[in-house]
Design a protein around this motif. Structure first.
Motif, mmCIF file in Angstrom:
data_model
loop_
_atom_site.group_PDB
_atom_site.id
_atom_site.type_symbol
_atom_site.label_atom_id
_atom_site.label_comp_id
_atom_site.label_asym_id
_atom_site.label_seq_id
_atom_site.Cartn_x
_atom_site.Cartn_y
_atom_site.Cartn_z
ATOM 1 N N VAL A 115 0.846 -1.190 0.000
ATOM 2 C CA VAL A 115 0.000 0.000 0.000
ATOM 3 C C VAL A 115 0.885 1.246 0.000
ATOM 4 C CG1 VAL A 115 -1.788 1.279 1.254
ATOM 5 C CG2 VAL A 115 -1.776 -1.230 1.310
ATOM 6 N N SER A 116 0.516 2.231 -0.810
ATOM 7 C CA SER A 116 1.217 3.517 -0.767
ATOM 8 C C SER A 116 0.228 4.623 -0.450
ATOM 9 C CB SER A 116 1.909 3.816 -2.100
ATOM 10 O OG SER A 116 0.961 3.994 -3.141
ATOM 11 N N ILE A 117 0.712 5.632 0.257
ATOM 12 C CA ILE A 117 -0.060 6.829 0.545
ATOM 13 C C ILE A 117 0.635 8.009 -0.109
ATOM 14 C CG2 ILE A 117 -0.868 8.406 2.352
ATOM 15 C CD1 ILE A 117 -1.100 6.030 4.223
ATOM 16 N N CYS A 118 -0.080 8.745 -0.934
ATOM 17 C CA CYS A 118 0.457 9.927 -1.603
ATOM 18 C C CYS A 118 1.666 9.538 -2.458
ATOM 19 C CB CYS A 118 0.782 10.988 -0.555
ATOM 20 S SG CYS A 118 1.100 12.638 -1.219
ATOM 21 N N THR A 119 2.795 10.233 -2.296
ATOM 22 C CA THR A 119 3.965 9.973 -3.132
ATOM 23 C C THR A 119 4.732 8.727 -2.711
ATOM 24 O OG1 THR A 119 5.246 11.516 -1.772
ATOM 25 C CG2 THR A 119 4.247 12.388 -3.795
ATOM 26 N N HIS A 138 -0.532 11.792 -5.658
ATOM 27 C CA HIS A 138 -1.033 13.167 -5.519
ATOM 28 C C HIS A 138 -1.188 13.790 -6.904
ATOM 29 C CE1 HIS A 138 -1.404 17.338 -4.321
ATOM 30 N NE2 HIS A 138 -1.434 16.975 -3.044
ATOM 31 N N TRP A 139 -2.304 14.490 -7.115
ATOM 32 C CA TRP A 139 -2.577 15.044 -8.448
ATOM 33 C C TRP A 139 -1.452 15.961 -8.939
ATOM 34 C CZ3 TRP A 139 -2.700 20.318 -8.851
ATOM 35 C CH2 TRP A 139 -2.983 21.062 -7.693
ATOM 36 N N ALA A 140 -0.781 16.662 -8.020
ATOM 37 C CA ALA A 140 0.281 17.581 -8.432
ATOM 38 C C ALA A 140 1.509 16.850 -8.962
ATOM 39 C CB ALA A 140 0.674 18.477 -7.250
ATOM 40 N N ASP A 141 1.644 15.557 -8.634
ATOM 41 C CA ASP A 141 2.805 14.782 -9.074
ATOM 42 C C ASP A 141 2.459 13.777 -10.169
ATOM 43 O OD1 ASP A 141 4.970 15.541 -7.031
ATOM 44 O OD2 ASP A 141 3.292 15.035 -5.739
ATOM 45 N N VAL A 154 -1.517 5.426 -14.807
ATOM 46 C CA VAL A 154 -1.747 6.427 -13.772
ATOM 47 C C VAL A 154 -3.127 7.059 -13.947
ATOM 48 C CG1 VAL A 154 -0.907 8.535 -12.696
ATOM 49 C CG2 VAL A 154 0.713 6.904 -13.675
ATOM 50 N N ASP A 155 -3.901 7.075 -12.873
ATOM 51 C CA ASP A 155 -5.198 7.747 -12.861
ATOM 52 C C ASP A 155 -5.140 8.860 -11.825
ATOM 53 O OD1 ASP A 155 -7.793 8.618 -12.735
ATOM 54 O OD2 ASP A 155 -8.690 6.623 -12.646
ATOM 55 N N LEU A 167 -2.241 -1.484 -3.589
ATOM 56 C CA LEU A 167 -3.181 -0.371 -3.534
ATOM 57 C C LEU A 167 -2.408 0.937 -3.406
ATOM 58 C CD1 LEU A 167 -4.279 -2.868 -1.478
ATOM 59 C CD2 LEU A 167 -6.360 -1.503 -1.680
ATOM 60 N N SER A 168 -2.948 2.007 -3.967
ATOM 61 C CA SER A 168 -2.307 3.316 -3.893
ATOM 62 C C SER A 168 -3.364 4.375 -3.670
ATOM 63 C CB SER A 168 -1.525 3.617 -5.180
ATOM 64 O OG SER A 168 -2.352 3.483 -6.326
ATOM 65 N N SER A 169 -2.971 5.432 -2.955
ATOM 66 C CA SER A 169 -3.916 6.518 -2.689
ATOM 67 C C SER A 169 -3.394 7.817 -3.273
ATOM 68 C CB SER A 169 -4.155 6.691 -1.189
ATOM 69 O OG SER A 169 -3.157 7.497 -0.603
ATOM 70 N N ALA A 170 -4.302 8.753 -3.414
ATOM 71 C CA ALA A 170 -3.930 10.108 -3.804
ATOM 72 C C ALA A 170 -3.277 10.800 -2.605
ATOM 73 C CB ALA A 170 -5.184 10.850 -4.264
ATOM 74 N N GLY A 171 -3.184 12.106 -2.669
ATOM 75 C CA GLY A 171 -2.420 12.828 -1.670
ATOM 76 C C GLY A 171 -3.083 12.966 -0.312
#
Length: 331
Positions: A115-119, A138-141, A154-155, A167-171
């Motif tokens: 699992v990743s959170i943000c970057t 994160h949308w900025a990255d 990438v979505d 699993l991965s999350s946004a920022g």
């Protein structure tokens, strides 16, 4: 998930990277650490580990943290979480892990949930865990992430992506959404909702990152669609047309649809289906209603329609979901 057998807590290891961001770093402990079963027993054991050896870890704030365990803790984890870090040099310009970080990641057992959170997604990507798979950050990255790892799908518009064992999350706060999703996936909505209430956050947020990206608006005063959404949630069991929603905001269908997507990040139809699936999940977990009645109260109309939408969203049939998550449901 072997550690959940015989009430043995599922072991979650959180990797403390140099330059970590305290907010994201604290999310797993806050969410998983509050999850309890009906007897009050902990469902997860959360441990923190360093990349090289136990000791002091720098953060991006004006304080450091002390970590008692080294990378060997990754080898006994059922789930590994990589939060965000502002540290430069963890990932090379060619998209490769720093040697010590690569060595730490190599300790993770095959089959471990990642699992990743943000970057933190950069670490999973550089470790080769996201090749050919969907992911977010994160949308900025997102643009940089896509250029660095062109083989990843990438979505940038979603709050998190669940691709099974990765699993991965946004920022930032999207890490809360992802961790609550994992609790819900592991133990059902009742446990996840209890954790959300204790954390004073919604158990499920609508839409994706699009609603948080600052962009110039074509009109100086953009009307909200919140009133229409609130009305829809009160009438999920009824047939709802796009015209019905637009009328609640005194807008044309075209203008309402555009503003809804700008606010929520998905179309009104996608949002409505998602809400109905969530209603169905809740009813399947907490009631003994027939599948036909759950379909009716959720607004799908027929059991066949609910099965199609439910399976597309959750990945299993309503009957299978109930068997897994409703205590006392027939096998």
């Amino acid at each position: 998930m072997p550690r959940n057998e015989r009430h043995t807590p599922h072991r979650v290891a959180v990797l403390a990277l140099d330059g970590l961001i305290p907010f994201e770093f604290g999310i797993p402990q806050r969410i998983f650490g509050r999850a309890r079963d009906a007897t009050g027993a902990r469902l997860y054991e959360v441990v923190t580990c360093a990349v090289r050896e136990p000791g002091r870890i720098r953060t991006d704030a004006d304080f450091d943290i002390l970590v008692d365990q080294g990378p060997e803790a990754l080898g006994s984890a059922d789930t590994v979480i990589v939060p965000a870090s502002y540290e430069k040099g963890l990932i090379s310009e060619e998209g490769r892990l720093r040697p010590d970080l690569a060595a730490a990641m190599a300790r993770v057992r095959p089959g471990t949930r990642m699992v990743s959170i943000c970057t933190g997604s950069y670490v999973l990507a550089a470790a080769g865990l996201l090749d050919g798979r969907p992911a977010t950050t994160h949308w900025a990255d997102a643009d940089h992430f896509q250029r660095l790892f062109p083989h990843i799908k990438v979505d940038p518009n979603v709050l998190f992506i669940d691709d099974g064992d990765v699993l991965s999350s946004a920022g930032v706060a999207a890490g809360i959404d992802l961790c609550l999703h994992l609790v819900r996936r592991d133990h059902g909505a009742a446990v996840a909702n209890d954790v959300a209430r204790r954390t004073v956050v919604p158990p499920h947020r609508d839409g994706g990152q699009a609603q948080y990206i600052e962009r110039p608006l074509p009109e100086p005063q953009l009307a909200s669609t919140a009133r229409a959404r609130a009305w829809a949630l009160e009438h999920l069991g009824d047939p709802i047309q796009l015209r019905d929603l637009a009328d609640r905001e005194s807008l044309s269908v075209r203008t309402f649809t555009r503003r809804f997507r700008e606010e929520v990040g998905v179309s009104p139809g996608q949002w409505l289906t998602g809400q109905r699936v969530e209603r169905a999940r809740h009813l399947l977990e907490t009631s003994g209603l027939s599948i036909d009645e759950v379909a009716r109260r959720s607004g799908f109309g027929t059991a066949q329609s609910m099965r199609q939408h439910f399976h597309a969203s959750v990945g299993v049939t309503p009957t299978s979901y109930r068997r897994t998550f409703r205590a006392g449901a027939p096998a």
